[in-house]
Scaffold this motif. Sequence first.
Motif, PDB file in Angstrom:
ATOM      1  N   PRO A 191      -5.708   6.745   2.266  1.00 27.02           N
ATOM      2  CA  PRO A 191      -5.802   5.289   2.443  1.00 27.02           C
ATOM      3  C   PRO A 191      -5.269   4.562   1.222  1.00 27.02           C
ATOM      4  CG  PRO A 191      -7.831   6.363   3.145  1.00 27.02           C
ATOM      5  CD  PRO A 191      -6.997   7.419   2.511  1.00 27.02           C
ATOM      6  N   LEU A 192      -4.492   3.527   1.441  1.00 20.91           N
ATOM      7  CA  LEU A 192      -3.882   2.797   0.328  1.00 20.91           C
ATOM      8  C   LEU A 192      -4.929   2.125  -0.551  1.00 20.91           C
ATOM      9  CD1 LEU A 192      -0.767   1.141   2.033  1.00 20.91           C
ATOM     10  CD2 LEU A 192      -0.970   3.382   0.931  1.00 20.91           C
ATOM     11  N   VAL A 193      -6.128   1.917  -0.018  1.00 19.31           N
ATOM     12  CA  VAL A 193      -7.191   1.303  -0.830  1.00 19.31           C
ATOM     13  C   VAL A 193      -7.612   2.222  -1.963  1.00 19.31           C
ATOM     14  CG1 VAL A 193      -8.055  -0.104   1.073  1.00 19.31           C
ATOM     15  CG2 VAL A 193      -8.988   2.201   0.726  1.00 19.31           C
ATOM     16  N   ALA A 194      -7.267   3.512  -1.865  1.00 18.49           N
ATOM     17  CA  ALA A 194      -7.618   4.468  -2.916  1.00 18.49           C
ATOM     18  C   ALA A 194      -6.557   4.541  -4.005  1.00 18.49           C
ATOM     19  CB  ALA A 194      -7.834   5.856  -2.315  1.00 18.49           C
ATOM     20  N   PHE A 195      -5.416   3.867  -3.805  1.00 17.05           N
ATOM     21  CA  PHE A 195      -4.356   3.886  -4.815  1.00 17.05           C
ATOM     22  C   PHE A 195      -4.785   3.005  -5.993  1.00 17.05           C
ATOM     23  CE2 PHE A 195      -0.280   5.136  -2.373  1.00 17.05           C
ATOM     24  CZ  PHE A 195      -0.976   6.132  -1.701  1.00 17.05           C
ATOM     25  N   PRO A 196      -4.556   3.463  -7.206  1.00 20.56           N
ATOM     26  CA  PRO A 196      -5.040   2.701  -8.370  1.00 20.56           C
ATOM     27  C   PRO A 196      -4.106   1.573  -8.783  1.00 20.56           C
ATOM     28  CG  PRO A 196      -3.977   4.726  -9.100  1.00 20.56           C
ATOM     29  CD  PRO A 196      -3.976   4.762  -7.590  1.00 20.56           C
ATOM     30  N   GLY A 197      -4.689   0.515  -9.351  1.00 20.13           N
ATOM     31  CA  GLY A 197      -3.970  -0.532 -10.056  1.00 20.13           C
ATOM     32  C   GLY A 197      -2.746  -1.084  -9.367  1.00 20.13           C
ATOM     33  N   ARG A 198      -1.644  -1.150 -10.159  1.00 22.06           N
ATOM     34  CA  ARG A 198      -0.414  -1.752  -9.671  1.00 22.06           C
ATOM     35  C   ARG A 198       0.215  -0.948  -8.540  1.00 22.06           C
ATOM     36  NH1 ARG A 198       2.567  -3.614 -15.333  1.00 22.06           N
ATOM     37  NH2 ARG A 198       0.984  -5.157 -15.958  1.00 22.06           N
ATOM     38  N   LEU A 199       0.010   0.371  -8.562  1.00 18.44           N
ATOM     39  CA  LEU A 199       0.544   1.189  -7.466  1.00 18.44           C
ATOM     40  C   LEU A 199      -0.083   0.776  -6.142  1.00 18.44           C
ATOM     41  CD1 LEU A 199       2.267   3.512  -6.408  1.00 18.44           C
ATOM     42  CD2 LEU A 199       0.368   5.075  -6.984  1.00 18.44           C
ATOM     43  N   GLY A 200      -1.394   0.540  -6.145  1.00 15.95           N
ATOM     44  CA  GLY A 200      -2.071   0.091  -4.934  1.00 15.95           C
ATOM     45  C   GLY A 200      -1.584  -1.268  -4.482  1.00 15.95           C
ATOM     46  N   THR A 201      -1.390  -2.176  -5.446  1.00 15.63           N
ATOM     47  CA  THR A 201      -0.891  -3.518  -5.109  1.00 15.63           C
ATOM     48  C   THR A 201       0.496  -3.438  -4.506  1.00 15.63           C
ATOM     49  OG1 THR A 201      -2.182  -4.486  -6.916  1.00 15.63           O
ATOM     50  CG2 THR A 201      -0.371  -5.802  -6.021  1.00 15.63           C
ATOM     51  N   LEU A 202       1.369  -2.613  -5.113  1.00 17.07           N
ATOM     52  CA  LEU A 202       2.722  -2.443  -4.599  1.00 17.07           C
ATOM     53  C   LEU A 202       2.706  -1.810  -3.211  1.00 17.07           C
ATOM     54  CD1 LEU A 202       5.830  -2.378  -4.923  1.00 17.07           C
ATOM     55  CD2 LEU A 202       5.553  -0.131  -6.034  1.00 17.07           C
ATOM     56  N   ALA A 203       1.907  -0.761  -3.046  1.00 18.95           N
ATOM     57  CA  ALA A 203       1.870  -0.045  -1.771  1.00 18.95           C
ATOM     58  C   ALA A 203       1.445  -0.967  -0.630  1.00 18.95           C
ATOM     59  CB  ALA A 203       0.912   1.144  -1.865  1.00 18.95           C
ATOM     60  N   GLN A 204       0.486  -1.848  -0.881  1.00 19.19           N
ATOM     61  CA  GLN A 204      -0.018  -2.722   0.171  1.00 19.19           C
ATOM     62  C   GLN A 204       0.887  -3.920   0.425  1.00 19.19           C
ATOM     63  OE1 GLN A 204      -4.256  -3.140   0.781  1.00 19.19           O
ATOM     64  NE2 GLN A 204      -4.672  -1.996  -1.081  1.00 19.19           N
ATOM     65  N   ALA A 205       1.934  -4.085  -0.405  1.00 17.03           N
ATOM     66  CA  ALA A 205       2.893  -5.172  -0.182  1.00 17.03           C
ATOM     67  C   ALA A 205       4.158  -4.696   0.514  1.00 17.03           C
ATOM     68  CB  ALA A 205       3.275  -5.815  -1.525  1.00 17.03           C
ATOM     69  N   LEU A 206       4.339  -3.382   0.633  1.00 17.81           N
ATOM     70  CA  LEU A 206       5.548  -2.820   1.233  1.00 17.81           C
ATOM     71  C   LEU A 206       5.406  -2.766   2.762  1.00 17.81           C
ATOM     72  CD1 LEU A 206       6.228   0.075  -1.309  1.00 17.81           C
ATOM     73  CD2 LEU A 206       7.485  -2.084  -1.079  1.00 17.81           C
ATOM     74  N   PRO A 207       6.527  -2.693   3.482  1.00 16.57           N
ATOM     75  CA  PRO A 207       6.439  -2.745   4.952  1.00 16.57           C
ATOM     76  C   PRO A 207       5.707  -1.566   5.573  1.00 16.57           C
ATOM     77  CG  PRO A 207       8.682  -2.223   4.224  1.00 16.57           C
ATOM     78  CD  PRO A 207       7.917  -2.662   3.016  1.00 16.57           C
ATOM     79  N   TRP A 208       5.702  -0.414   4.906  1.00 15.29           N
ATOM     80  CA  TRP A 208       5.037   0.757   5.489  1.00 15.29           C
ATOM     81  C   TRP A 208       3.535   0.552   5.623  1.00 15.29           C
ATOM     82  CZ3 TRP A 208       8.930   1.136   1.811  1.00 15.29           C
ATOM     83  CH2 TRP A 208      10.141   1.669   2.279  1.00 15.29           C
ATOM     84  N   ALA A 209       2.956  -0.328   4.804  1.00 21.72           N
ATOM     85  CA  ALA A 209       1.522  -0.615   4.931  1.00 21.72           C
ATOM     86  C   ALA A 209       1.194  -1.221   6.281  1.00 21.72           C
ATOM     87  CB  ALA A 209       1.073  -1.551   3.808  1.00 21.72           C
ATOM     88  N   ALA A 210       2.176  -1.893   6.888  1.00 19.37           N
ATOM     89  CA  ALA A 210       1.967  -2.526   8.195  1.00 19.37           C
ATOM     90  C   ALA A 210       1.858  -1.513   9.317  1.00 19.37           C
ATOM     91  CB  ALA A 210       3.105  -3.510   8.483  1.00 19.37           C
ATOM     92  N   LEU A 211       2.268  -0.269   9.061  1.00 17.92           N
ATOM     93  CA  LEU A 211       2.268   0.738  10.119  1.00 17.92           C
ATOM     94  C   LEU A 211       0.873   1.269  10.410  1.00 17.92           C
ATOM     95  CD1 LEU A 211       5.436   2.816   9.100  1.00 17.92           C
ATOM     96  CD2 LEU A 211       5.293   0.844  10.630  1.00 17.92           C
ATOM     97  N   ILE A 212       0.132   1.611   9.368  1.00 12.15           N
ATOM     98  CA  ILE A 212      -1.170   2.256   9.557  1.00 12.15           C
ATOM     99  C   ILE A 212      -2.292   1.541   8.810  1.00 12.15           C
ATOM    100  CG2 ILE A 212      -2.500   4.308   8.929  1.00 12.15           C
ATOM    101  CD1 ILE A 212      -0.290   6.019   9.960  1.00 12.15           C
ATOM    102  N   GLN A 213      -2.071   1.230   7.527  1.00 13.29           N
ATOM    103  CA  GLN A 213      -3.163   0.683   6.718  1.00 13.29           C
ATOM    104  C   GLN A 213      -3.701  -0.624   7.273  1.00 13.29           C
ATOM    105  OE1 GLN A 213      -4.569   2.278   3.864  1.00 13.29           O
ATOM    106  NE2 GLN A 213      -6.131   0.767   4.367  1.00 13.29           N
ATOM    107  N   VAL A 214      -2.810  -1.538   7.630  1.00 17.26           N
ATOM    108  CA  VAL A 214      -3.280  -2.833   8.141  1.00 17.26           C
ATOM    109  C   VAL A 214      -3.992  -2.675   9.488  1.00 17.26           C
ATOM    110  CG1 VAL A 214      -2.592  -5.132   8.915  1.00 17.26           C
ATOM    111  CG2 VAL A 214      -1.580  -4.169   6.840  1.00 17.26           C
ATOM    112  N   PRO A 215      -3.401  -1.978  10.486  1.00 20.70           N
ATOM    113  CA  PRO A 215      -4.153  -1.787  11.734  1.00 20.70           C
ATOM    114  C   PRO A 215      -5.500  -1.101  11.522  1.00 20.70           C
ATOM    115  CG  PRO A 215      -1.851  -1.231  12.068  1.00 20.70           C
ATOM    116  CD  PRO A 215      -2.035  -1.434  10.602  1.00 20.70           C
ATOM    117  N   ALA A 216      -5.536  -0.120  10.613  1.00 21.10           N
ATOM    118  CA  ALA A 216      -6.790   0.586  10.364  1.00 21.10           C
ATOM    119  C   ALA A 216      -7.829  -0.352   9.762  1.00 21.10           C
ATOM    120  CB  ALA A 216      -6.554   1.773   9.436  1.00 21.10           C
ATOM    121  N   ASP A 217      -7.414  -1.172   8.810  1.00 18.83           N
ATOM    122  CA  ASP A 217      -8.357  -2.118   8.208  1.00 18.83           C
ATOM    123  C   ASP A 217      -8.863  -3.140   9.227  1.00 18.83           C
ATOM    124  OD1 ASP A 217      -8.478  -1.043   5.681  1.00 18.83           O
ATOM    125  OD2 ASP A 217      -6.861  -2.277   4.869  1.00 18.83           O
TER     126      ASP A 217
END
Length: 262
Positions: A191-217
């Motif tokens: 889960p992207l929520v487990a990514f630390p610091g700036r990496l987590g912020t970057l990961a949740q801003a990229l389009p791939w987050a829309a595939l699984i992380q956002v629907p899951a949340d």
Amino acid sequence: MGVFPWVAWFAFRRHTAYPLSGIAEALTNTAFGFIRAYILIALWHERPSLGGYDVTDAVTFAFLTQALVGPVQLWGGLELTERIRSGDVAIDLHRPADLQAWWLADDLARGLATLLLRGGPPLIAGVLVFQIRIPGPGTLAAFALAVMLGVLVGFGIRYAVALGTFWLHDDRGLQAISLILAMFFSGLLLPLVAFPGRLGTLAQALPWAALIQVPADVFLGKHTGAELVRALAFQALWAVVLLAAGRAMTLAARRRLVIDGG
């Protein structure tokens, strides 16, 4: 009825023609759901509230992810790639139908067929063995919208990768890069929520987050009210950006095909 509903209908029939194959893939997804669930249980045992998830959220995420892998098509491209490599795309470009809309209709039908055949078993298995969060009707409706937007974003990414074949003449490198990015930044591996610091912020801003992380949340009820609107708007924005980029690439590819004498 216009051409694109027919394209979607025949694509749906094609992708549901072999239900036993879909069930076998669903069982594979379910097996990986158990593997990932036990890994996340071990991780959350050490960090009980990692990223704002509790262990129930983490286990639900594991099985939900496996249910979504097929509909958003994390790995595997479009059949359009092979048509570009073979030159058959010249026929597609001469049809009185928009190339991008044609493949979008095909992919939406594929996503629905895959969700029906492969989406249920992982979640059912998770409910039978673990404590899984079950959302209410309103959350389920928002989740359905989030999944649809996720499919659109996934199509946008794979369509751009397919059209890259016009310039590179071989899609294998692009497909490999796309697969790695999708697995890492979508939330499939963790889960992207487990990514630390700036990496987590970057990961949740990229389009791939829309595939699984956002629907899951959305499914887990992490987004409500204004946050839910922002999460869906995030998906919609990336869908528009990627579809617009695909439109521009289609026009450029059409000109290139003519210039090359196709």
